[in-house]
Enzyme design. Structure first.
Site, PDB file in Angstrom:
ATOM      1  N   THR A 201       0.841  -1.198   0.000  1.00 22.75           N
ATOM      2  CA  THR A 201       0.000   0.000   0.000  1.00 22.75           C
ATOM      3  C   THR A 201       0.872   1.243   0.000  1.00 22.75           C
ATOM      4  O   THR A 201       1.856   1.301   0.727  1.00 22.75           O
ATOM      5  CB  THR A 201      -0.897   0.011   1.258  1.00 22.75           C
ATOM      6  OG1 THR A 201      -1.762  -1.103   1.164  1.00 22.75           O
ATOM      7  CG2 THR A 201      -1.703   1.283   1.368  1.00 22.75           C
ATOM      8  N   ARG A 229     -13.662  -8.257  -0.794  1.00 23.06           N
ATOM      9  CA  ARG A 229     -12.933  -7.895   0.439  1.00 23.06           C
ATOM     10  C   ARG A 229     -12.372  -6.473   0.342  1.00 23.06           C
ATOM     11  O   ARG A 229     -11.793  -6.087  -0.668  1.00 23.06           O
ATOM     12  CB  ARG A 229     -11.801  -8.894   0.679  1.00 23.06           C
ATOM     13  CG  ARG A 229     -10.974  -8.628   1.951  1.00 23.06           C
ATOM     14  CD  ARG A 229      -9.723  -7.847   1.656  1.00 23.06           C
ATOM     15  NE  ARG A 229      -8.863  -7.687   2.827  1.00 23.06           N
ATOM     16  CZ  ARG A 229      -7.799  -6.907   2.854  1.00 23.06           C
ATOM     17  NH1 ARG A 229      -7.451  -6.212   1.788  1.00 23.06           N
ATOM     18  NH2 ARG A 229      -7.065  -6.814   3.930  1.00 23.06           N
ATOM     19  N   VAL A 230     -12.545  -5.700   1.395  1.00 25.17           N
ATOM     20  CA  VAL A 230     -11.990  -4.340   1.464  1.00 25.17           C
ATOM     21  C   VAL A 230     -11.074  -4.286   2.686  1.00 25.17           C
ATOM     22  O   VAL A 230     -11.427  -4.799   3.753  1.00 25.17           O
ATOM     23  CB  VAL A 230     -13.130  -3.305   1.576  1.00 25.17           C
ATOM     24  CG1 VAL A 230     -12.591  -1.931   1.912  1.00 25.17           C
ATOM     25  CG2 VAL A 230     -13.938  -3.252   0.278  1.00 25.17           C
ATOM     26  N   GLY A 253       0.068  -3.148   5.396  1.00 28.34           N
ATOM     27  CA  GLY A 253       0.085  -4.475   6.016  1.00 28.34           C
ATOM     28  C   GLY A 253      -1.302  -5.062   6.121  1.00 28.34           C
ATOM     29  O   GLY A 253      -2.214  -4.650   5.396  1.00 28.34           O
TER      30      GLY A 253
HETATM   31  N1  ASP Z   1      -3.336  -2.737   3.909  1.00 28.05           N
HETATM   32  C1  ASP Z   1      -3.642  -3.364   2.655  1.00 28.05           C
HETATM   33  C2  ASP Z   1      -4.864  -4.216   2.770  1.00 28.05           C
HETATM   34  O1  ASP Z   1      -5.077  -4.828   3.799  1.00 28.05           O
HETATM   35  C3  ASP Z   1      -2.565  -4.233   2.153  1.00 28.05           C
HETATM   36  C4  ASP Z   1      -1.221  -3.638   2.011  1.00 28.05           C
HETATM   37  O2  ASP Z   1      -0.748  -2.884   2.808  1.00 28.05           O
HETATM   38  O3  ASP Z   1      -0.621  -3.941   1.034  1.00 28.05           O
HETATM   39  O4  ASP Z   1      -5.566  -4.325   1.793  1.00 28.05           O
END
Ligand code: ASP
Length: 342
Positions: A201, A229-230, A253
């Site tokens: 992210t 899913r979100v 994360g």
């Molecule tokens: N935080 C993001 C999610 O759970 C994933 C990521 O950080 O890549 O969708």
């Protein structure tokens, strides 16, 4: 409240040395207040910061800097942000993003398909609707009605290959991978050593020369997730929170764990109570670990925060969470956050 705010104002700000090499732990502190400044998650944030910096260095607004920074990585093919990211388990790339300005205006988009720049859709929602969040088909219709192009055949070659590999076992394991620690010589920005790259992210927070804060958070989310899913990234107070009096925070994360504790809202509130950005991030990480210490060994969450004075700090569950900081023309610098597990 007043005395804690005074204490907060007394805190020192960061100085960013010139070279853009990986540093361990924290930026140095000085008495000087730093602005403008932009911080973003991961090593790949360094390039994002460069785009944001071009706006900040010419007295542009933080909200424009974070949007353009986010756009630059959303436009990149074969990256886990934007349409180049890995698909969900049914083969669709679905995007989550949110944006927030100094007046606590905010916009968010989730489960958006076939649109290249979710952060700009989020900004349009913020500016043109009475709402904060649009999702799925409604968000896509809003985007198209507002001039965003519908893209077709969005899976990148890398994502197609990863998806084909995933389909061989089709094992549903909704878990963000943990970075394998790499030393600074072998580290390739934005890539993991184990090839197991199911997240990244981009969270960005900037302070402009006026002293105003804004933030943006954009992702294709966890690879091979359940359709629909979100994660935390489009959730205000989850993946991003800004309070112009105090500071801002963002996260990357395992989104479910961040949502559970309203992660970035918690980090900002802890800074309001007088904690440094790093201590605030550390306390939020510990809150996550206390929920289920055994389970916490299996996932990664990293928080990144900056306070109103430009002090920057990060902390993560596992080693390997990096963040990028830019506050001058030198190209910025990457730091590795300290972590609960070593
Ligand atoms: N935080 C993001 C999610 O759970 C994933 C990521 O950080 O890549 O969708």
């Amino acid at each position: 409240m007043k005395s804690s705010r005074r204490k907060f104002i007394k805190q020192a700000a960061v100085i960013i040395p010139a070279a853009s090499i990986l540093q361990s732990c924290q930026p140095k502190m000085t008495e000087k207040i730093i602005k403008p400044i932009v911080v973003s998650t991961w090593d790949s944030g360094l390039e994002v910061n460069k785009v944001a910096w071009q706006i900040l260095r010419t007295n542009g607004k933080a909200i424009d800097a974070v949007e353009k920074g986010a756009n630059s990585i959303e436009d990149t093919i074969n990256c886990c942000v934007g349409l180049g990211g890995n698909p969900d388990r049914d083969g669709f790339v679905t995007l989550d993003a949110c944006i927030m300005d100094e007046k606590q205006n905010c916009g968010s988009v989730a489960f958006l398909q076939d649109i290249k720049n979710p952060i700009s859709v989020a900004r349009k929602i913020m500016e043109k609707t009475p709402h904060v969040m649009l999702v799925g088909d409604g968000a896509k219709k809003f985007a198209i009605d507002n001039g965003f192009k519908e893209e077709s055949d969005v899976l990148s070659d890398d994502a197609k290959a990863e998806y084909a590999k995933w389909l061989e076992k089709s094992e549903y394991k909704p878990q963000i991978n943990i970075e394998k620690r790499q030393n600074s010589e072998t580290k390739v920005p934005g890539k993991l050593s184990n090839g197991d790259f199911n997240h990244d992210t981009m969270g960005i927070v900037a302070i402009d020369s006026n002293g105003d804060l804004s933030g943006a958070c954009t992702t294709s989310g966890m690879g091979f997730k359940m359709h629909g899913r979100v994660g935390d990234s489009p959730i205000i107070g989850g993946g991003l929170f800004i309070d112009n009096e105090i500071g801002g925070a963002t996260s990357s994360g395992q989104g479910e764990e961040v949502i559970r504790i309203c992660g970035t809202h918690l980090v900002v509130e802890l800074m309001r109570m007088g904690k440094t950005p790093m201590d605030a991030c550390k306390t939020a990480v510990e809150r996550i670990i206390n929920v289920n210490p055994e389970k916490a060994k299996t996932f990664q969450v990293g928080f990144l925060a900056i306070n109103k004075n430009g002090i920057v700090g990060g902390y993560s569950v596992q080693p390997g969470f990096t963040y990028s900081v830019t506050s001058d023309d030198s190209g910025g610098q990457v730091f590795e956050a300290d972590s609960h597990f070593k």
